[in-house]
Design a protein around this motif. Structure first.
Motif, short mmCIF file in Angstrom:
data_model
loop_
_atom_site.label_atom_id
_atom_site.label_comp_id
_atom_site.label_asym_id
_atom_site.label_seq_id
_atom_site.Cartn_x
_atom_site.Cartn_y
_atom_site.Cartn_z
N LEU A 127 84.78 20.82 44.23
CA LEU A 127 85.69 19.95 43.47
C LEU A 127 87.14 20.16 43.91
N LEU A 128 87.54 21.42 44.12
CA LEU A 128 88.88 21.71 44.62
C LEU A 128 89.10 21.06 45.99
N TYR A 129 88.12 21.17 46.85
CA TYR A 129 88.21 20.57 48.19
C TYR A 129 88.33 19.05 48.09
N ALA A 130 87.51 18.44 47.23
CA ALA A 130 87.56 16.98 47.05
C ALA A 130 88.92 16.54 46.52
N CYS A 131 89.47 17.28 45.56
CA CYS A 131 90.79 16.95 45.02
C CYS A 131 91.85 17.08 46.09
N ASP A 132 91.79 18.17 46.86
CA ASP A 132 92.77 18.38 47.91
C ASP A 132 92.74 17.24 48.92
N THR A 133 91.55 16.84 49.31
CA THR A 133 91.38 15.77 50.29
C THR A 133 91.84 14.42 49.73
N GLU A 134 91.34 14.07 48.57
CA GLU A 134 91.59 12.73 48.01
C GLU A 134 93.00 12.57 47.45
N PHE A 135 93.54 13.60 46.80
CA PHE A 135 94.86 13.47 46.19
C PHE A 135 95.96 13.33 47.24
N LYS A 136 95.74 13.87 48.44
CA LYS A 136 96.74 13.74 49.50
C LYS A 136 96.85 12.32 50.01
N LYS A 137 95.77 11.57 49.98
CA LYS A 137 95.76 10.26 50.63
C LYS A 137 95.63 9.07 49.68
N SER A 138 95.31 9.30 48.41
CA SER A 138 95.02 8.18 47.52
C SER A 138 95.75 8.29 46.19
N ASP A 139 95.87 7.16 45.52
CA ASP A 139 96.38 7.16 44.15
C ASP A 139 95.31 7.78 43.25
N ILE A 140 95.65 8.08 42.02
CA ILE A 140 94.76 8.82 41.13
C ILE A 140 93.47 8.05 40.84
N VAL A 141 93.54 6.74 40.68
CA VAL A 141 92.35 5.96 40.37
C VAL A 141 91.37 5.98 41.54
N SER A 142 91.85 5.69 42.73
CA SER A 142 90.99 5.70 43.92
C SER A 142 90.43 7.09 44.18
N ALA A 143 91.26 8.11 44.01
CA ALA A 143 90.82 9.49 44.24
C ALA A 143 89.71 9.87 43.26
N CYS A 144 89.89 9.54 41.99
CA CYS A 144 88.87 9.88 40.99
C CYS A 144 87.56 9.13 41.24
N GLU A 145 87.67 7.88 41.64
CA GLU A 145 86.45 7.12 41.96
C GLU A 145 85.69 7.77 43.10
N GLN A 146 86.40 8.21 44.13
CA GLN A 146 85.75 8.84 45.28
C GLN A 146 85.16 10.19 44.90
N ILE A 147 85.90 10.97 44.12
CA ILE A 147 85.41 12.28 43.68
C ILE A 147 84.14 12.11 42.84
N PHE A 148 84.14 11.13 41.97
CA PHE A 148 82.95 10.86 41.15
C PHE A 148 81.76 10.46 42.02
N ASP A 149 82.00 9.54 42.95
CA ASP A 149 80.92 9.11 43.86
C ASP A 149 80.38 10.29 44.67
N ASP A 150 81.27 11.15 45.16
CA ASP A 150 80.84 12.33 45.92
C ASP A 150 79.99 13.27 45.06
N ALA A 151 80.36 13.42 43.80
CA ALA A 151 79.60 14.30 42.90
C ALA A 151 78.20 13.74 42.65
N ILE A 152 78.10 12.44 42.45
CA ILE A 152 76.79 11.82 42.23
C ILE A 152 75.92 12.01 43.48
N THR A 153 76.51 11.80 44.64
CA THR A 153 75.77 11.97 45.90
C THR A 153 75.34 13.42 46.08
#
Length: 164
Positions: free
Chosen positions: A120-146
Motif C-alpha cells: 500500500l505504501l508503494y502504491a501510494c508513493d507511485t500513484e500520488f506522485k503522478k495523479s490527483d487524489i481521485v485517480s490515485a485512489c481508483e488505481q490503488i483500489f483496482d490494484d488491491a482487488i487484483t
C-alpha cells in the motif's frame, strides 16, 4: 470532559471523550472500535489528527515523499483512562492523505502471506506522485482487488484527501 462552545476541541480530546462513553458500555456489548479523527487547517497548512487503534494514515508531500503516520493509541472502549494524543503535521498544497481499513493490509497474496502495509505504501508513493487524489485512489483500489485475486477476506474502504 466538558467542552464549552467557544473551546476548540482537538481530535485527541474528541477521541478521549468517545472512549470514556464507550468504556462504560464495554462490559455490556463487549465491543470496541477503531477511529481516526482529523482536521485540516488550510490557512495554516496543517493537519491535526488523533488515532484510536485505526490503521496508520499515509501522507505524501513533495518535500518528504510518502510516509506512514504515527497511530499508536489504543482502540476505543477498552481502557477508560486512555488519553488520546493529537498529532500536528504540515499539510501544504500538493499534500495527499490516505486513510484506509485493514481490509487492504489483510489481503492474502497468491503466496499465502498477508499483504501488510508495504504494498500500500508503494502504491501510494507511485500513484500520488503522478495523479490527483481521485485517480490515485481508483488505481490503488483496482490494484488491491487484483492482488487479492478478487477474493477479499474483509471489506476495504479508503478516504483520500488532497490539499489543493
Amino acid at each position: 470532559v466538558l467542552f464549552r462552545s467557544q473551546d476548540e476541541v482537538t481530535p485527541g480530546q474528541l477521541l478521549t471523550l468517545a472512549n470514556i462513553l464507550m468504556a462504560d458500555e464495554f462490559d455490556r456489548f463487549e465491543m470496541f472500535m477503531t477511529a481516526l479523527v482529523g482536521v485540516v487547517y488550510p490557512m495554516e497548512d496543517r493537519l491535526s489528527y488523533a488515532c484510536a487503534g485505526h490503521c496508520p494514515p499515509i501522507l505524501y508531500s513533495d518535500r518528504s515523499g510518502t510516509e506512514l503516520l504515527n497511530a499508536g493509541d489504543f482502540m476505543l472502549g477498552i481502557h477508560e483512562e486512555v488519553q488520546y494524543q493529537t498529532y500536528k503535521i504540515p499539510f501544504s498544497k500538493g499534500s495527499k492523505l490516505l486513510t484506509y481499513t485493514d481490509g487492504f493490509t489483510d489481503i492474502i497474496l497468491p503466496n499465502g502471506e498477508m499483504a501488510g502495509t508495504e504494498p500500500l505504501l508503494y502504491a501510494c508513493d507511485t500513484e500520488f506522485k503522478k495523479s490527483d487524489i481521485v485517480s490515485a485512489c481508483e488505481q490503488i483500489f483496482d490494484d488491491a482487488i487484483t492482488a487479492s485475486g478478487r477474493r477479499l477476506q474483509d471489506d476495504i474502504s479508503m478516504i483520500g484527501i488532497e490539499r489543493l
